[in-house]
Design a protein around this motif. Structure first.
Motif, PDB file in Angstrom:
ATOM      1  N   ARG A 160       0.838  -1.203   0.000  1.00 39.90           N
ATOM      2  CA  ARG A 160       0.000   0.000   0.000  1.00 39.90           C
ATOM      3  C   ARG A 160       0.873   1.253   0.000  1.00 39.90           C
ATOM      4  O   ARG A 160       0.542   2.252  -0.633  1.00 39.90           O
ATOM      5  N   TYR A 161       1.967   1.191   0.751  1.00 41.43           N
ATOM      6  CA  TYR A 161       2.851   2.354   0.851  1.00 41.43           C
ATOM      7  C   TYR A 161       3.573   2.615  -0.474  1.00 41.43           C
ATOM      8  O   TYR A 161       3.812   3.761  -0.842  1.00 41.43           O
ATOM      9  N   ASP A 162       3.918   1.552  -1.183  1.00 43.90           N
ATOM     10  CA  ASP A 162       4.565   1.732  -2.485  1.00 43.90           C
ATOM     11  C   ASP A 162       3.637   2.443  -3.462  1.00 43.90           C
ATOM     12  O   ASP A 162       4.055   3.347  -4.202  1.00 43.90           O
ATOM     13  N   VAL A 163       2.363   2.050  -3.461  1.00 43.39           N
ATOM     14  CA  VAL A 163       1.373   2.701  -4.334  1.00 43.39           C
ATOM     15  C   VAL A 163       1.180   4.154  -3.922  1.00 43.39           C
ATOM     16  O   VAL A 163       1.133   5.061  -4.768  1.00 43.39           O
ATOM     17  N   ALA A 164       1.100   4.405  -2.615  1.00 47.02           N
ATOM     18  CA  ALA A 164       0.910   5.770  -2.123  1.00 47.02           C
ATOM     19  C   ALA A 164       2.103   6.654  -2.456  1.00 47.02           C
ATOM     20  O   ALA A 164       1.952   7.838  -2.778  1.00 47.02           O
ATOM     21  N   ILE A 165       3.312   6.097  -2.393  1.00 53.13           N
ATOM     22  CA  ILE A 165       4.521   6.853  -2.729  1.00 53.13           C
ATOM     23  C   ILE A 165       4.451   7.337  -4.172  1.00 53.13           C
ATOM     24  O   ILE A 165       4.715   8.515  -4.467  1.00 53.13           O
ATOM     25  N   LEU A 166       4.108   6.447  -5.082  1.00 60.09           N
ATOM     26  CA  LEU A 166       4.053   6.829  -6.498  1.00 60.09           C
ATOM     27  C   LEU A 166       2.999   7.902  -6.740  1.00 60.09           C
ATOM     28  O   LEU A 166       3.207   8.832  -7.529  1.00 60.09           O
ATOM     29  N   ALA A 167       1.879   7.805  -6.042  1.00 57.45           N
ATOM     30  CA  ALA A 167       0.815   8.796  -6.219  1.00 57.45           C
ATOM     31  C   ALA A 167       1.241  10.164  -5.687  1.00 57.45           C
ATOM     32  O   ALA A 167       0.963  11.201  -6.314  1.00 57.45           O
ATOM     33  N   GLU A 168       1.911  10.202  -4.542  1.00 59.76           N
ATOM     34  CA  GLU A 168       2.317  11.479  -3.954  1.00 59.76           C
ATOM     35  C   GLU A 168       3.477  12.129  -4.695  1.00 59.76           C
ATOM     36  O   GLU A 168       3.615  13.350  -4.702  1.00 59.76           O
ATOM     37  N   LEU A 169       4.313  11.321  -5.327  1.00 55.60           N
ATOM     38  CA  LEU A 169       5.460  11.869  -6.069  1.00 55.60           C
ATOM     39  C   LEU A 169       5.029  12.872  -7.131  1.00 55.60           C
ATOM     40  O   LEU A 169       5.730  13.848  -7.403  1.00 55.60           O
ATOM     41  N   ALA A 170       3.884  12.626  -7.727  1.00 58.17           N
ATOM     42  CA  ALA A 170       3.437  13.463  -8.839  1.00 58.17           C
ATOM     43  C   ALA A 170       3.150  14.894  -8.416  1.00 58.17           C
ATOM     44  O   ALA A 170       3.283  15.814  -9.225  1.00 58.17           O
ATOM     45  N   ASP A 230      15.606  12.501  -7.363  1.00 59.29           N
ATOM     46  CA  ASP A 230      16.338  12.158  -6.140  1.00 59.29           C
ATOM     47  C   ASP A 230      15.562  11.153  -5.302  1.00 59.29           C
ATOM     48  O   ASP A 230      16.118  10.172  -4.798  1.00 59.29           O
ATOM     49  N   LEU A 231      14.263  11.428  -5.133  1.00 59.45           N
ATOM     50  CA  LEU A 231      13.443  10.547  -4.311  1.00 59.45           C
ATOM     51  C   LEU A 231      13.348   9.153  -4.916  1.00 59.45           C
ATOM     52  O   LEU A 231      13.435   8.149  -4.203  1.00 59.45           O
ATOM     53  N   LEU A 232      13.184   9.077  -6.223  1.00 61.57           N
ATOM     54  CA  LEU A 232      13.095   7.773  -6.875  1.00 61.57           C
ATOM     55  C   LEU A 232      14.389   6.978  -6.708  1.00 61.57           C
ATOM     56  O   LEU A 232      14.366   5.757  -6.524  1.00 61.57           O
ATOM     57  N   LEU A 233      15.532   7.684  -6.758  1.00 64.10           N
ATOM     58  CA  LEU A 233      16.820   7.015  -6.558  1.00 64.10           C
ATOM     59  C   LEU A 233      17.025   6.608  -5.100  1.00 64.10           C
ATOM     60  O   LEU A 233      17.658   5.599  -4.805  1.00 64.10           O
ATOM     61  N   MET A 234      16.460   7.404  -4.214  1.00 64.22           N
ATOM     62  CA  MET A 234      16.658   7.196  -2.780  1.00 64.22           C
ATOM     63  C   MET A 234      15.765   6.097  -2.211  1.00 64.22           C
ATOM     64  O   MET A 234      16.171   5.353  -1.307  1.00 64.22           O
ATOM     65  N   LEU A 235      14.543   5.992  -2.718  1.00 67.87           N
ATOM     66  CA  LEU A 235      13.532   5.136  -2.093  1.00 67.87           C
ATOM     67  C   LEU A 235      13.931   3.665  -1.969  1.00 67.87           C
ATOM     68  O   LEU A 235      13.664   3.053  -0.928  1.00 67.87           O
ATOM     69  N   PRO A 236      14.570   3.055  -2.987  1.00 69.84           N
ATOM     70  CA  PRO A 236      14.929   1.638  -2.815  1.00 69.84           C
ATOM     71  C   PRO A 236      15.849   1.401  -1.612  1.00 69.84           C
ATOM     72  O   PRO A 236      15.803   0.327  -0.997  1.00 69.84           O
ATOM     73  N   GLY A 237      16.655   2.397  -1.259  1.00 69.39           N
ATOM     74  CA  GLY A 237      17.576   2.242  -0.144  1.00 69.39           C
ATOM     75  C   GLY A 237      16.942   2.402   1.216  1.00 69.39           C
ATOM     76  O   GLY A 237      17.582   2.110   2.240  1.00 69.39           O
ATOM     77  N   VAL A 238      15.681   2.872   1.259  1.00 65.33           N
ATOM     78  CA  VAL A 238      15.031   3.081   2.558  1.00 65.33           C
ATOM     79  C   VAL A 238      14.785   1.751   3.263  1.00 65.33           C
ATOM     80  O   VAL A 238      14.839   1.681   4.496  1.00 65.33           O
ATOM     81  N   ARG A 239      14.547   0.696   2.525  1.00 65.96           N
ATOM     82  CA  ARG A 239      14.332  -0.618   3.136  1.00 65.96           C
ATOM     83  C   ARG A 239      15.557  -1.074   3.929  1.00 65.96           C
ATOM     84  O   ARG A 239      15.434  -1.709   4.975  1.00 65.96           O
ATOM     85  N   SER A 240      16.743  -0.732   3.447  1.00 64.24           N
ATOM     86  CA  SER A 240      17.973  -1.182   4.100  1.00 64.24           C
ATOM     87  C   SER A 240      18.633  -0.097   4.941  1.00 64.24           C
ATOM     88  O   SER A 240      19.570  -0.374   5.691  1.00 64.24           O
ATOM     89  N   GLY A 241      18.163   1.147   4.812  1.00 66.51           N
ATOM     90  CA  GLY A 241      18.787   2.256   5.521  1.00 66.51           C
ATOM     91  C   GLY A 241      19.891   2.936   4.737  1.00 66.51           C
ATOM     92  O   GLY A 241      20.528   3.872   5.228  1.00 66.51           O
ATOM     93  N   GLU A 242      20.117   2.527   3.484  1.00 66.62           N
ATOM     94  CA  GLU A 242      21.204   3.090   2.684  1.00 66.62           C
ATOM     95  C   GLU A 242      20.892   4.493   2.169  1.00 66.62           C
ATOM     96  O   GLU A 242      21.775   5.188   1.670  1.00 66.62           O
ATOM     97  N   HIS A 243      19.642   4.940   2.305  1.00 64.57           N
ATOM     98  CA  HIS A 243      19.265   6.274   1.828  1.00 64.57           C
ATOM     99  C   HIS A 243      20.015   7.382   2.548  1.00 64.57           C
ATOM    100  O   HIS A 243      20.157   8.487   2.025  1.00 64.57           O
ATOM    101  N   THR A 244      20.520   7.103   3.749  1.00 62.59           N
ATOM    102  CA  THR A 244      21.205   8.155   4.511  1.00 62.59           C
ATOM    103  C   THR A 244      22.517   8.591   3.865  1.00 62.59           C
ATOM    104  O   THR A 244      23.076   9.623   4.243  1.00 62.59           O
TER     105      THR A 244
END
Length: 291
Positions: A160-170, A230-244
């Motif tokens: 659900r959060y993945d779908v919401a992320i894509l919707a809010e990005l716009a 930036d957000l699209l590049l960053m988001l995959p790393g949030v699962r592991s904490g690498e976004h920091t």
């Protein structure tokens, strides 16, 4: 030993209701009295918990998701009643932070064993807008994502959060924010701010990877003026904490935080706690948990 099992039947699309009897059966042998509290609303839940506390409650075990855990935290904070968690929701982020098994029966067995052994630990909580929170408080892009995800009925679980992320990005754009801590003040255009008592939100996203609920401090993740790319590049790393490691991200530690500057929504433990401006405080050892 007087315990109560608080059940939120709708948690996990009805999983909590289906698990209620089997979880109760695992707890009964290790307590003298077990009240089973089935509540369909927040008000009903609080009333039932209050009745149990008046009867000398020692332990409250919550069967449900993060919303149910949030209500348990409101009840147990600074009360002397210990909180146990049996995850049966879609996110289960507080249980994850406490190293509680994801499978409900394994979690119930662990809670029962710890009750029998008398194991307790004290963890910190956050306080904001009159509400306690155990996991993460967020404002900005991620709060808007949570707001949208809470409205979605499909898909189930963390997707659900993945779908919401894509919707809010716009539609999202960075907003002016003032972040004042007991150490420093930041004034910037921010995409999002996450104040973590524990690392996880959104069903396992490690937004504040260094957060420790026993150090008396929040870990704060600030995403500055980030573009959609930036957000699209960053988001995959949030699962592991690498976004920091992204240049737009800054992290800091603080015990007291004042957030202001824009009329953005604020969520904590996935629940609405108001809008900016807001003061946020870390309260060391405010919650006793079974474990």
């Amino acid at each position: 030993m007087h315990a109560a099992l608080a059940v939120h039947p709708a948690s996990g699309n009805g999983a909590a209701e289906r698990l209620m009897e089997s979880v109760a059966a695992r707890l009964r042998p290790v307590v003298d009295r077990l009240d089973v509290l089935v509540a369909h609303t927040v008000e009903e839940s609080r009333a039932l918990m209050t009745d149990s506390r008046a009867a000398g409650l020692d332990v409250l075990v919550v069967l449900g998701g993060d919303g149910a855990a949030h209500q348990g935290v409101q009840f147990c904070a600074e009360s002397g009643v210990a909180l146990g968690l049996v995850p049966a929701g879609t996110g289960n982020d507080f249980a994850r932070a406490l190293d509680i098994p994801e499978r409900p029966h394994a979690a119930a067995d662990l809670v029962a064993r710890r009750i029998a052994e008398g194991k307790r630990r004290r963890v910190d909580l956050g306080r904001a807008g009159g509400e306690w929170f155990a996991t993460v408080l967020c404002s900005g892009f991620d709060a808007l994502v949570t707001e949208r995800a809470n409205r979605l009925t499909w898909p189930r679980g963390p997707r659900r959060y993945d779908v919401a992320i894509l919707a809010e990005l716009a539609a999202f754009r960075p907003r002016p924010v003032v972040l004042r801590t007991d150490v420093e003040t930041l004034e910037l255009d921010a995409t999002m701010i996450a104040v973590g008592n524990t690392p996880f939100y959104g069903g396992g996203m490690r937004i504040c990877p260094g957060a420790d609920p026993e150090d008396g401090l929040f870990d704060v993740t600030v995403v500055g003026n980030a573009t959609r790319r930036d957000l699209l590049l960053m988001l995959p790393g949030v699962r592991s904490g690498e976004h920091t490691a992204h240049p737009a991200v800054r992290t800091l530690k603080a015990a007291q935080i004042h957030l202001a500057g824009s009329d953005l929504p604020v969520y904590a433990d996935g629940e609405p706690v108001g809008r900016l401006p807001l003061d946020v405080t870390c309260v060391p050892g405010a919650l006793t948990v079974v474990g």
